[in-house]
Write an enzyme that holds these catalytic residues in place. Structure first.
Site, PDB file in Angstrom:
ATOM      1  N   LYS A  84       0.840  -1.208   0.000  1.00  0.00           N
ATOM      2  CA  LYS A  84       0.000   0.000   0.000  1.00  0.00           C
ATOM      3  C   LYS A  84       0.875   1.259   0.000  1.00  0.00           C
ATOM      4  O   LYS A  84       0.598   2.224  -0.708  1.00  0.00           O
ATOM      5  CB  LYS A  84      -0.941  -0.020   1.214  1.00  0.00           C
ATOM      6  CG  LYS A  84      -2.007  -1.108   1.092  1.00  0.00           C
ATOM      7  CD  LYS A  84      -2.804  -1.330   2.377  1.00  0.00           C
ATOM      8  CE  LYS A  84      -3.745  -2.535   2.199  1.00  0.00           C
ATOM      9  NZ  LYS A  84      -4.525  -2.854   3.397  1.00  0.00           N
ATOM     10  N   GLN A 113      -4.485  -1.816   9.552  1.00  0.00           N
ATOM     11  CA  GLN A 113      -4.390  -3.141   8.937  1.00  0.00           C
ATOM     12  C   GLN A 113      -4.940  -4.207   9.884  1.00  0.00           C
ATOM     13  O   GLN A 113      -4.598  -4.243  11.066  1.00  0.00           O
ATOM     14  CB  GLN A 113      -2.926  -3.447   8.564  1.00  0.00           C
ATOM     15  CG  GLN A 113      -2.724  -4.713   7.768  1.00  0.00           C
ATOM     16  CD  GLN A 113      -3.345  -4.672   6.370  1.00  0.00           C
ATOM     17  OE1 GLN A 113      -3.493  -3.610   5.764  1.00  0.00           O
ATOM     18  NE2 GLN A 113      -3.737  -5.823   5.856  1.00  0.00           N
ATOM     19  N   ASP A 159     -10.734   2.440   3.849  1.00  0.00           N
ATOM     20  CA  ASP A 159     -11.062   1.019   3.692  1.00  0.00           C
ATOM     21  C   ASP A 159     -12.575   0.833   3.575  1.00  0.00           C
ATOM     22  O   ASP A 159     -13.037  -0.244   3.186  1.00  0.00           O
ATOM     23  CB  ASP A 159     -10.588   0.222   4.926  1.00  0.00           C
ATOM     24  CG  ASP A 159      -9.247  -0.467   4.713  1.00  0.00           C
ATOM     25  OD1 ASP A 159      -8.970  -0.899   3.576  1.00  0.00           O
ATOM     26  OD2 ASP A 159      -8.502  -0.584   5.690  1.00  0.00           O
TER      27      ASP A 159
END
Ligand code: GUN
Length: 296
Positions: free
Chosen positions: A56, A100, A123
């Site tokens: 990412k 994460q 997200d």
């Protein structure tokens, strides 16, 4: 149709999207606009999570975004993690934030995720963004489903009126994907999961089969019909002595058996994974345009 399948090349499409984002960033910055800035929180030292976060970060560099990586030990308390999220929520330069997953067992993922300011939740995991999927003005869409949809669209795959069988009902992929396919795309959707009895009776009906269970090789050749479009979200590390890294990656679909019957199929790796990252970048760009960094 047998043996003439087309690979849904997520890596290639994600690169095209990254090129588009990079040129947009250039034009925003050239007129004095803000450079998008993504922050990523990584807790602990799980190898797979480190790889995902590194990918990412690499993608941010590639498109001209700024990034901040915060790495905390697995022993961090829930309260401390939440205070770090709140600090980023109030940081006037950071447009997007990801934490994460998975998190260590003593930390509630649901609670921590819900602390992310929805405008920065790139997200698309917070309750607000989740609820806004079924809105004519969606917020930040969940990254993996959004990436899968973009992949299908860029290959001009018909969705409307077709039977999409979703195997997996997770909050991050299966559940939102099934809603998007029915609510926005007018597919006829069946949702299956680990408790589904006679799974093969459902998967054999699929025009579009999306699998996100984390069970490597779950879908065998005799579980699909000829011409099916297959999207494999699974990516499990399988230990091996046969290479230096000590593992290989396997999807939820037995590729060698299923691909010859498919019309289109994603590879693992190189299918859905890169598209999730591309979606994350698109969401960060959207957050920046919306002024997420200073909307507190
Ligand atoms: N863990 C596995 N997939 C994801 C993802 O898309 N986002 C985050 N934050 N964690 C993950």
């Amino acid at each position: 149709m047998a043996d003439s399948y087309i690979i849904l090349d997520g890596k290639k499409i994600a690169n095209e999207i990254k090129d588009e984002i990079a040129s947009e960033v250039k034009s925003i910055v050239s007129v004095g606009g803000k450079t998008p800035h993504l922050a990523a929180i990584l807790v602990g030292d799980d190898g797979a999570s480190q790889t995902y976060v590194n990918n990412k970060i690499k993608a941010c560099t590639r498109v001209g975004f700024e990034y901040t990586l915060l790495n905390f030990p697995a022993t961090i308390s829930e309260a401390k993690l939440i205070s770090e999220i709140e600090r980023i929520n109030n940081d006037d330069d950071i447009d997007g934030l990801i934490v994460q997953l998975p998190l260590p067992a003593h930390v509630s993922s649901a609670k921590v995720t819900e602390c992310i300011r929805p405008e920065k939740d790139v997200d698309g995991f917070t309750n607000l963004n989740y609820g806004r999927i079924t809105s004519n003005n969606p917020g930040l869409m969940p990254a993996t489903p959004y990436g899968i949809l973009e992949l299908l669209k860029r290959y001009n795959i018909d969705i409307k009126g077709r039977h999409c069988v979703m195997v997996g009902n997770s909050r991050t992929v299966g559940a939102p994907m099934s809603i998007i396919m029915s609510y926005h795309e007018y597919a006829t959707v069946t949702v299956c999961h680990i408790h589904t009895q006679k799974l093969e009776e459902f998967t054999r009906q699929a025009d579009i089969l999306i699998v996100a269970t984390g069970k490597p090789g779950l879908i065998k050749g005799d579980m699909v019909k000829e011409g099916v479009v297959v999207v494999d979200v699974g990516i499990t590390r399988i230990e091996t002595d046969e290479n230096e890294r000590g593992y290989y990656l396997k999807g939820d679909v037995e590729f060698g058996q299923v691909a010859p019957k498919a019309s289109y199929i994603t590879p693992v790796p190189g299918g859905v994974g890169p598209m999730t990252i591309a979606s994350l970048l698109l969401n960060t760009l959207k957050a920046t345009r919306n002024g997420a960094a200073h909307s507190a």
